[in-house]
Design a protein around this motif. Sequence first.
Motif, PDB file in Angstrom:
ATOM      1  N   GLN A  43       0.843  -1.197   0.000  1.00 43.69           N
ATOM      2  CA  GLN A  43       0.000   0.000   0.000  1.00 43.69           C
ATOM      3  C   GLN A  43       0.874   1.241   0.000  1.00 43.69           C
ATOM      4  OE1 GLN A  43      -2.240  -1.043   3.535  1.00 43.69           O
ATOM      5  NE2 GLN A  43      -4.078  -1.342   2.299  1.00 43.69           N
ATOM      6  N   SER A 103      -4.494   3.111   4.096  1.00 48.38           N
ATOM      7  CA  SER A 103      -5.574   2.141   4.290  1.00 48.38           C
ATOM      8  C   SER A 103      -6.084   1.575   2.972  1.00 48.38           C
ATOM      9  CB  SER A 103      -6.747   2.800   5.029  1.00 48.38           C
ATOM     10  OG  SER A 103      -7.224   3.916   4.305  1.00 48.38           O
ATOM     11  N   ASP A 147      -3.427   5.723  -1.004  1.00 49.25           N
ATOM     12  CA  ASP A 147      -4.164   6.494  -0.009  1.00 49.25           C
ATOM     13  C   ASP A 147      -3.566   7.892   0.080  1.00 49.25           C
ATOM     14  OD1 ASP A 147      -5.650   7.432   2.069  1.00 49.25           O
ATOM     15  OD2 ASP A 147      -5.058   5.901   3.519  1.00 49.25           O
TER      16      ASP A 147
END
Length: 303
Positions: free
Chosen positions: A19, A28, A32
């Motif tokens: 991520q 998240s 993001d």
Amino acid sequence: MKKVIFIFFIMVCTSISGQVGINTAVPSAAFDIVSKGNTSATKALEINNSDNQKLLEMLDNGNMGINLGASGPTDRFHVKTDVKHQNLPVLSPPYSPLGADASGAAKVKLTDIKYFYYKRTTGFGNFSLSNTNTYTSIPFINGTDVRGNTVGFGFGSEPSGTVNGRAVSNLNYLIIPEPGVYLFEMYQTARCDSVPTSQSNTGQIELNTVFAAANAGSSVYTTNTIFRDYLVARRNASGSVSSSRYAYANPQKLVVAYQSTSMNEKVALLINYVGGDSYAAQDCYMNKPNSSDNYGYLIVTKL
């Protein structure tokens, strides 16, 4: 170049799970972004082309704009010029190719048709037909005869008023709730019993159906439209007038496209004697033709 790469890695945090976060150490989602503000004064995202023309921007209050130029988006999704929808069904009225349901979801749906439908199940009268200055109000009463009223018409009555300066008693009227163009279509039939009080050489009675309007709160009505029809006498096989002269159901019609320009305008429909034979006594009324299930109808459609 090294400084640019260094600054980028300071701003971007890549987690072990793959991520990526901008302005957040704990992303998240796969990508993001946490903006610096939460109002329309700051932006979360902006994309410009090589000519420095703004293509897309996202404000920190959640509004997104596409192709707006210098001005910012004023709604959640704000697009300048056309939006293309591909593979939507092509429909004809009364369907809308794109609409919104009560929850706000965009979808193909039926358009809202605003109308008023009145089907008269009882006759009304008696009235005379002898004085050109006399107007008889056609009653429309809120009840079971109202078969549909999505346009939201109101009902009212007043003991007296004027139509073109002539005094009229027992006026019934409809209330148009909002401005717009409305198509009124009315059909009914008239007859008179017994022998006329006076007879002309016409062998018929000229009768006006009058459409008049007044402002909200006023009882001063002005004629908008007049439809003139005739009551034709019953005749025997030799062509002579029989004793029950006007016992037929004589059609009386009215078709009006009326533009209301203010809230709660009042509309009255009336009958008015014009000429020909006459009935001084109250021997005339609106009747039900043989084999019909009604005494007339009024249909109003908001255009």
